[in-house]
Design a protein around this motif. Structure first.
Motif, short mmCIF file in Angstrom:
data_model
loop_
_atom_site.label_atom_id
_atom_site.label_comp_id
_atom_site.label_asym_id
_atom_site.label_seq_id
_atom_site.Cartn_x
_atom_site.Cartn_y
_atom_site.Cartn_z
N GLY A 108 0.79 -1.22 0.00
CA GLY A 108 0.00 0.00 0.00
C GLY A 108 0.83 1.28 0.00
N VAL A 109 2.05 1.23 -0.54
CA VAL A 109 2.92 2.41 -0.52
C VAL A 109 2.30 3.55 -1.31
N ARG A 110 1.83 3.25 -2.54
CA ARG A 110 1.26 4.31 -3.38
C ARG A 110 -0.10 4.77 -2.86
N MET A 111 -0.72 3.96 -2.01
CA MET A 111 -1.99 4.36 -1.42
C MET A 111 -1.78 5.37 -0.31
N GLY A 112 -0.55 5.43 0.23
CA GLY A 112 -0.25 6.37 1.29
C GLY A 112 -0.93 6.03 2.59
N SER A 113 -1.14 4.73 2.84
CA SER A 113 -1.85 4.29 4.03
C SER A 113 -1.00 3.29 4.79
N ALA A 114 -1.12 3.32 6.11
CA ALA A 114 -0.42 2.33 6.93
C ALA A 114 -1.05 0.96 6.79
N THR A 115 -2.30 0.92 6.36
CA THR A 115 -3.00 -0.35 6.15
C THR A 115 -2.79 -0.80 4.72
N PRO A 116 -2.33 -2.03 4.49
CA PRO A 116 -2.19 -2.53 3.11
C PRO A 116 -3.50 -2.39 2.36
N LYS A 117 -3.40 -2.05 1.09
CA LYS A 117 -4.59 -1.69 0.31
C LYS A 117 -5.62 -2.81 0.24
N GLN A 118 -5.16 -4.08 0.31
CA GLN A 118 -6.12 -5.18 0.22
C GLN A 118 -7.04 -5.26 1.44
N PHE A 119 -6.65 -4.57 2.52
CA PHE A 119 -7.46 -4.60 3.73
C PHE A 119 -8.17 -3.28 4.00
N LEU A 120 -8.02 -2.29 3.13
CA LEU A 120 -8.78 -1.06 3.26
C LEU A 120 -10.26 -1.35 3.08
N LEU A 121 -11.10 -0.57 3.75
CA LEU A 121 -12.53 -0.81 3.69
C LEU A 121 -13.15 -0.14 2.47
N LEU A 122 -14.02 -0.89 1.81
CA LEU A 122 -14.76 -0.42 0.66
C LEU A 122 -16.23 -0.73 0.93
N HIS A 123 -17.01 0.30 1.17
CA HIS A 123 -18.41 0.12 1.59
C HIS A 123 -18.50 -0.83 2.78
N GLY A 124 -17.58 -0.64 3.72
CA GLY A 124 -17.65 -1.37 4.98
C GLY A 124 -17.02 -2.75 4.99
N LYS A 125 -16.48 -3.18 3.85
CA LYS A 125 -15.85 -4.49 3.78
C LYS A 125 -14.44 -4.35 3.20
N PRO A 126 -13.50 -5.21 3.62
CA PRO A 126 -12.15 -5.13 3.06
C PRO A 126 -12.16 -5.36 1.56
N VAL A 127 -11.30 -4.64 0.85
CA VAL A 127 -11.18 -4.78 -0.60
C VAL A 127 -11.04 -6.25 -0.99
N LEU A 128 -10.17 -6.96 -0.28
CA LEU A 128 -9.90 -8.35 -0.60
C LEU A 128 -11.14 -9.22 -0.51
N GLN A 129 -12.05 -8.89 0.37
CA GLN A 129 -13.24 -9.71 0.56
C GLN A 129 -14.09 -9.77 -0.70
N TYR A 130 -14.15 -8.65 -1.44
CA TYR A 130 -14.92 -8.63 -2.68
C TYR A 130 -14.35 -9.60 -3.71
N SER A 131 -13.02 -9.64 -3.80
CA SER A 131 -12.37 -10.53 -4.77
C SER A 131 -12.66 -11.99 -4.43
N LEU A 132 -12.49 -12.34 -3.16
CA LEU A 132 -12.77 -13.71 -2.74
C LEU A 132 -14.23 -14.08 -3.01
N GLN A 133 -15.13 -13.18 -2.68
CA GLN A 133 -16.56 -13.45 -2.85
C GLN A 133 -16.90 -13.73 -4.31
N ALA A 134 -16.31 -12.96 -5.23
CA ALA A 134 -16.62 -13.14 -6.65
C ALA A 134 -16.25 -14.54 -7.12
N PHE A 135 -15.09 -15.04 -6.71
CA PHE A 135 -14.68 -16.38 -7.13
C PHE A 135 -15.50 -17.46 -6.45
N LEU A 136 -15.81 -17.26 -5.18
CA LEU A 136 -16.65 -18.24 -4.48
C LEU A 136 -18.02 -18.34 -5.12
N ASP A 137 -18.54 -17.20 -5.59
CA ASP A 137 -19.87 -17.18 -6.20
C ASP A 137 -19.87 -17.71 -7.63
#
Length: 244
Positions: A13-42
């Motif tokens: 997450g260096v280019r994001m400028g956040s101490a939290t890695p970008k895959q764990f940033l919240l997007l509409h209340g859920k971690p970014v990574l969760q959306y990716s996992l959900q799409a493949f599971l579905d």
């Protein structure tokens, strides 16, 4: 045919400028990574996921898996020094005996080698807006051709630097490459047996270096990679629009 998604989420997450890695940033209340996992599971009920993340973030990964109630379908492994090494760590979990033969009633004396193969998706964990339709399109083309690399046509004006001089390129001939880069497992396992080369920028370049052709498929303009703060805002806008 067995379906396995290697989802790589090792960014800092260096280019994001956040101490939290970008895959764990919240997007509409859920971690970014969760959306990716959900799409493949579905996308497929019988698809298994190998989640590649830094060991220091296994707790966060486990929490996402728990929230998705997907512990029986997701295996988590430590990332590597480069993307190549992270994907290779994921591929190490794909054993023909454990993943393929054990999941298929195979009579080795009668079944063809095809039954011992699998379709393997390699996806950026921060491409969180991927659709089930794209996942399925990649699967179907891979069955037919051996690989499917999502790509979209460039829409901006493009210039290529040659000896310090910017030269116009025909954007109709330019393709922007996305993920999931999808292959038959025998091709991918063979390709990743090669020694690492810094010129390996994605899985397609690794497979090509092993003298196998790759085949593009139509990607999606919404299949963006979350890299900078503006990308997160765009993803929020796209999700909000889809919910209306």
């Amino acid at each position: 045919m067995q379906k396995i998604a290697i989802i790589v989420a090792g960014g800092a997450g260096v280019r994001m400028g956040s101490a939290t890695p970008k895959q764990f940033l919240l997007l509409h209340g859920k971690p970014v990574l969760q959306y990716s996992l959900q799409a493949f599971l579905d996308a497929y009920d019988d698809l298994k996921i190998i989640l590649v993340i830094p060991e220091a973030h296994f707790d966060k990964g486990n929490q996402i898996i728990e929230d998705l109630q997907a512990a029986h379908r997701v295996t988590m492994v430590n990332g590597g020094e480069t993307r190549f090494h992270s994907v290779k760590n994921g591929l190490a979990q794909i054993s023909l005996q454990n993943w393929l033969i054990a999941n298929t009633a195979v009579n080795k004396s009668e079944e063809s080698a095809e039954t011992q193969n699998a379709v393997v998706f390699v996806h950026d964990g921060v491409r969180c807006l991927i659709s089930k339709e794209l996942i399925r399109r990649c699967y179907e083309q891979t069955i037919e051709k051996g690989s499917a690399i999502p790509a979209v046509t460039a829409t901006d004006s493009i210039r290529i630097m040659e000896n310090g001089i910017p030269k116009v390129a025909n954007r109709d001939n330019i393709r922007i490459i996305q993920t999931p880069q999808t292959f038959l497992s025998n091709l991918l396992l063979e390709a990743f047996a090669q020694t690492y080369n810094p010129l390996f920028t994605d899985e397609a370049t690794v497979v090509e270096a092993a003298n196998h052709p790759i085949f593009l498929t139509e990607g999606e303009y919404n299949n963006i990679k979350i890299t900078r703060p503006a990308d997160l805002l765009l993803a929020e806008s796209i999700i909000s629009g889809s919910q209306q």
